[in-house]
Design a protein around this motif. Structure first.
Motif, short mmCIF file in Angstrom:
data_model
loop_
_atom_site.label_atom_id
_atom_site.label_comp_id
_atom_site.label_asym_id
_atom_site.label_seq_id
_atom_site.Cartn_x
_atom_site.Cartn_y
_atom_site.Cartn_z
N GLN A 9 -9.82 7.07 -1.66
CA GLN A 9 -9.55 8.28 -0.88
C GLN A 9 -9.85 8.06 0.59
O GLN A 9 -10.90 7.51 0.96
N ARG A 44 0.53 5.75 -0.46
CA ARG A 44 -0.44 6.84 -0.38
C ARG A 44 0.15 8.11 -0.92
O ARG A 44 1.37 8.31 -0.89
N ARG A 82 4.04 10.25 -3.99
CA ARG A 82 3.50 9.02 -3.45
C ARG A 82 4.52 8.37 -2.51
O ARG A 82 5.71 8.34 -2.80
N TRP A 114 0.85 -1.19 0.00
CA TRP A 114 0.00 0.00 0.00
C TRP A 114 0.88 1.23 0.00
O TRP A 114 1.87 1.30 0.74
N GLY A 162 -6.78 3.56 -6.74
CA GLY A 162 -6.73 4.36 -5.51
C GLY A 162 -8.08 4.52 -4.85
O GLY A 162 -9.13 4.47 -5.49
N ASP A 213 -2.89 11.41 7.86
CA ASP A 213 -3.10 10.19 7.08
C ASP A 213 -3.99 10.44 5.86
O ASP A 213 -4.20 9.53 5.05
N ALA A 223 -5.11 11.03 2.39
CA ALA A 223 -4.41 10.79 1.12
C ALA A 223 -5.25 9.85 0.26
O ALA A 223 -6.24 9.27 0.73
N THR A 224 -4.81 9.70 -0.98
CA THR A 224 -5.33 8.62 -1.81
C THR A 224 -4.43 7.42 -1.59
O THR A 224 -3.21 7.53 -1.71
N TYR A 225 -5.04 6.30 -1.27
CA TYR A 225 -4.29 5.08 -0.96
C TYR A 225 -4.34 4.14 -2.16
O TYR A 225 -5.42 3.85 -2.70
#
Length: 125
Positions: free
Chosen positions: A120, A36, A43, A34, A118, A88, A90-92
């Protein structure tokens, strides 16, 4: 193809669990991770798991709060996130790699061959 789900908007201190499914088949890769990306930032690595021996690796910023795991029966890799913080947000992204890198290389983007679109995660204070 990798498909992420489970993102959302939560309050600081809340928990979320993200899921990553390899659509159309099983995880035939050795490594799943993973990453983010927050707006305006590059990223960054979050966590990774080898599909053999279940070796895991975490970024320092999430150690003790996030847990990566896999369920082979469901062909799914999870990222359990606890004690979420606004940082935390972010787009993961879920990613999978065909190789089995050394522990110290599991965080490197070049180890990953496939990426999801991704999901969100937004954490409010």
């Amino acid at each position: 193809q990798l498909v992420e789900s489970g993102g959302g908007s939560v309050q600081a201190g809340d928990s979320l669990t993200l899921s990553c499914v390899a659509s159309g088949g099983t995880f035939s890769t050795m490594l799943v991770g993973w990453f983010r990306q927050a707006p305006g930032n590059e990223r960054k690595f979050v966590a990774a798991i080898r599909l053999t021996r279940t070796t895991t690796n975490y970024a320092d910023s999430v150690k003790g709060r996030f847990t990566i795991s896999r369920d082979n029966r469901k062909n799914t890799v999870y990222l359990q996130m606890r004690s979420l913080e606004p940082e935390d947000t972010a787009t993961y992204y879920c990613a999978a790699g065909r190789t089995n890198p050394a522990f110290g290389a599991m965080h490197l983007e070049q180890m990953y061959d496939y990426w999801g679109q991704g999901t969100q995660v937004t954490v409010s204070s």
